[in-house]
Scaffold this motif. Structure first.
Motif, short mmCIF file in Angstrom:
data_model
loop_
_atom_site.label_atom_id
_atom_site.label_comp_id
_atom_site.label_asym_id
_atom_site.label_seq_id
_atom_site.Cartn_x
_atom_site.Cartn_y
_atom_site.Cartn_z
N TRP A 272 -3.36 0.11 -7.23
CA TRP A 272 -2.96 2.21 -7.25
C TRP A 272 -4.60 2.36 -6.88
CZ3 TRP A 272 -4.49 6.38 -9.38
CH2 TRP A 272 -4.13 7.19 -9.05
N GLN B 243 -6.10 1.29 -3.96
CA GLN B 243 -4.93 2.12 -2.69
C GLN B 243 -6.03 3.95 -2.56
OE1 GLN B 243 -2.72 1.46 -0.26
NE2 GLN B 243 -3.41 -0.65 -0.71
N MET C 28 -4.62 -2.12 5.25
CA MET C 28 -3.92 -0.83 5.25
C MET C 28 -3.87 0.19 6.51
SD MET C 28 -4.55 2.41 2.52
CE MET C 28 -3.17 4.27 2.08
N HIS D 61 0.83 -1.16 -0.28
CA HIS D 61 -0.26 0.27 0.06
C HIS D 61 1.10 1.31 0.15
CE1 HIS D 61 0.85 -0.40 4.16
NE2 HIS D 61 0.55 1.04 4.53
N GLN E 190 -7.60 5.86 0.11
CA GLN E 190 -7.81 7.25 0.63
C GLN E 190 -8.29 8.18 0.52
OE1 GLN E 190 -4.32 8.32 1.73
NE2 GLN E 190 -3.78 6.75 1.16
N HIS F 294 -9.67 -4.48 2.79
CA HIS F 294 -8.66 -3.70 1.96
C HIS F 294 -8.22 -2.79 2.60
CE1 HIS F 294 -8.15 -5.21 -2.52
NE2 HIS F 294 -9.35 -5.12 -2.35
N VAL G 199 4.91 2.76 -2.31
CA VAL G 199 4.42 1.47 -1.96
C VAL G 199 5.18 0.27 -1.46
CG1 VAL G 199 3.63 -1.02 -3.06
CG2 VAL G 199 3.40 0.83 -4.36
#
Length: 305
Positions: free
Chosen positions: A248, A251, A289, A36, A255, A285, A75
């Protein structure tokens, strides 16, 4: 006597002293962070045990008393490097704050700071980072506006901390820790010196991936955006970002979910709005993270009302 192993628990919070900065106190044993990245600089200090993580094509071990900084957008993973696990404190420092402080220190405009790939082994820096983190946590514990964050109970201030929590001392400690990190270890951002295969095409693919996180998007459609085959687009993107496009994008979804969670939106609604297939997909997920489920993260990061 053998040290008892750590559990898996984390406590997230924010401070009004630096809007946009997240902080966490955590310990882990079984949990392993999948690959991540963060939009901020991750500045941890390992308090006990040791963490192993993959970063920039290498495996690193950060033991107690070290500061394994992760640059924004890079990452990385995370797992225990010792049988007992590891305990740490982490600042997630906004890029704007770090960049501005670098300019303040130099009294001139500076390039975006970048930090070494290797674990920083500097006991004095580790002490400053931990001290600042403890003071800010003490303020969060004493604030009437705070939301209790995660599993960790409120932390008692040590004999070295100002009684009752002192915002002036906490902010000074934060500036001291970050400026020490910058002065001793900041490098020039490598992008200007490191050749890349095709940064404009990578930027265009990122733009398309971010435009509508709920849009079903095939690799072929993404590749057509930049005039490449699916194979070449995937290889170009992965070489530049160290993640395939779908990973990506996930991720980025995570965010983007943070702001809505912080405002108190239901987890299921956030999952759908960010393009996850369902709440369980989002939760899986998210925990990989951040180390905690989204509901627990939300409880410790609710916006003041």
């Amino acid at each position: 006597m053998d040290q008892p192993r750590f559990s898996d628990r984390a406590r997230y919070w924010r401070s009004a002293l630096l809007p946009g900065m997240d902080m966490v106190t955590a310990e882990y044993y079984e949990h392993e962070f999948s690959p991540h990245w963060h939009e901020a600089y991750a500045v941890p200090v390992i308090e006990a045990g040791a963490e192993m993580y993959a970063y920039q094509g290498r495996r690193h071990v950060a033991e107690a008393g070290t500061v394994p900084v992760i640059n924004p957008g890079e990452v990385h993973t995370g797992s225990r490097a010792m049988e007992v696990g590891w305990r740490y404190r982490v600042f997630y420092i906004p890029v704007g704050f770090m960049h501005h402080l670098a300019g303040e220190i130099a009294a001139a405009a500076q390039p975006m700071p970048w930090f070494p790939v290797d674990v920083i082994r500097d006991p004095d820096l580790a002490k400053r980072v931990a001290h600042a983190h403890r003071l800010l946590e003490g303020l969060a514990d004493s604030s009437t506006d705070k939301a209790s964050a995660g599993d960790f109970p409120p932390r008692a201030l040590s004999s070295n901390d100002p009684p009752g929590g002192d915002p002036l001392a906490a902010e000074m400690a934060l500036i001291d820790a970050v400026s020490t990190l910058l002065v001793r270890y900041a490098l020039r951002h490598p992008d200007a010196d490191r050749p890349k295969a095709d940064p404009p095409r990578v930027a265009l693919m990122k733009e398309r991936l971010a435009a509508d996180l709920t849009e079903p998007l095939s690799l072929t459609d993404l590749a057509a955006q930049v005039g490449l085959s699916a194979f070449h687009a995937a290889r170009l993107f992965t070489q530049a970002t160290r993640m395939p496009p779908h990973a990506w994008r996930n991720q980025l979804r995570l965010q983007r979910a943070l702001a809505s969670l912080r405002q108190g939106a239901p987890v299921a609604e956030v999952a759908a709005a960010c393009g996850f297939t369902d709440q369980s997909h989002f939760t899986r997920h998210f925990r990989r993270m951040f180390g905690v489920p989204p509901g627990r993260w939300q409880a410790g990061n609710a916006a003041p009302r």
